[in-house]
Design an enzyme around this catalytic site. Sequence first.
Site, short mmCIF file in Angstrom:
data_model
loop_
_atom_site.label_atom_id
_atom_site.label_comp_id
_atom_site.label_asym_id
_atom_site.label_seq_id
_atom_site.Cartn_x
_atom_site.Cartn_y
_atom_site.Cartn_z
N GLU A 169 -7.15 -17.64 5.16
CA GLU A 169 -6.15 -18.63 5.58
C GLU A 169 -4.75 -18.05 5.78
O GLU A 169 -3.81 -18.42 5.05
CB GLU A 169 -6.09 -19.77 4.56
N GLU A 366 -15.19 -22.43 3.54
CA GLU A 366 -14.72 -23.33 2.47
C GLU A 366 -14.81 -24.77 2.93
O GLU A 366 -14.49 -25.07 4.08
CB GLU A 366 -13.24 -23.10 2.10
#
Length: 458
Positions: A169, A366
């Site tokens: 991320e 995720e």
Amino acid sequence: MPASESLGLPPDFVWGVSTASYQIEGAVTEGGRGPTSWDAFAHTPGRTVNGDTGDVACDHYHRYAEDIALMKELGVDAYRFSFAWSRIQPTGRGPVNAEGLTFYDRLVDALLAAGIEPSPTLFHWDTPLALEDEGGWVNPDISKRFADYANVLGEHFADRIPRWITVNEPVVLTTLGYGVGMHAPGKRLGFGSLAVAHNLLLAHGRGVAALRAAGAGQIGIANNHAPVWAASDHDEDQQAAALYNALANDLFADPLLLGRYPALLEPYLPDGAGDALAEIAAPIDWYGINHYNPTMVAAPSTDPTALPGSVDGQQLDSGLPFRMVEIEGYPRTDFGWPVVPSAFTDLLTGFRDRYGDALPPIYITENGCSDATGPDATGRVPDTRRVGYTRAYLEALAEAVAAGVDVRGYFHWSLLDNFEWAAGYSQRFGLVHTDFETQQRTPKDSYYWYQELIRSQS
Ligand code: BGC
């Protein structure tokens, strides 16, 4: 959907769970580990809920064997964890710390012995403090340091690790870490933080090259993506949403998959950023998507004293060219995030439509939800909201697959309740409950549900 009902996913679909080093390992001064940006940030008063730190976290450094046994029992095919860069190179450069490698040798070998594929991330936000002190991800030098570090890991582990993730991320480190200062290192550079995005993307590209040169294969990234909804049809809101979408989504996918930066953001990128696009776009074998919830955005308020909304309960600074708006009309997780499974399907089909043949197979690296449910009087953890969330999001994923999107695996966030960054231990994402006083692990109802689901899909 009962756990045993088929989702219609490919037979070799990979089922996994995810964690990250600073969120679970603890043992921050053991094994020669160097300090990181997150150690410094969490120890600064006022930065995390209750002043919580990752000093102990889930004590996974000492309890990894127990955690692998939990995963084996769960029946997962793969485990996504992250290497702590500062265990391998305590100052982020130079000689390798043998004890750090030994810890991950044990972890990787124990996973392989349990029949679980190690699927590590090289960097999940815990920047070695020595590098942070030199400017961290603002300093262009860091992508070279990262490539050296990737080379060390590739040389050492290529023969044992079947799937690699470069960075986690970059959008969150860029915006929350360097843009608005809610995460380490707590900088407030506003749009100046786009230099961080560029350096992270370049680190990714150079990391891919370094891993490949060392013989590693199946390399991807874990990028956070979410549909951005405009708060209304008004031009101002549409424009604010388009800018936010470029920042939150396109900025991190277009350079990798299309070899270009979004035009809307070019004015904010460092000079010469375009020259590095060929390196950034180094071919990857698969694309990892982390997804939790959609976002709604409006134009900034015309009231000059109004603030541009909040993220995870923290107010944003004024001056941003957009305003975050709460999404109403959907259930919320304990973090306040809206539960909108259809947005997951839209995200995946939208990706396929935008990137077409340039998009390699997708893994969901995720997805999960915060649900504070703890053990009841009998010791059972009836986290029915997590079961409901996961079931609905997997159905949404299956819909995208039925519509032709090539998704090869799903990693649930997270195996264990852990250190949830600025929220400390106040938000619980685990399939397994962690008692942070005793370190007792208790599988929740969602763990047993996921176990049954995995069994029934294979
Ligand atoms: C991060 C995880 C985090 C999770 C839940 C993701 O942004 O990669 O580290 O715990 O979301 O907030």
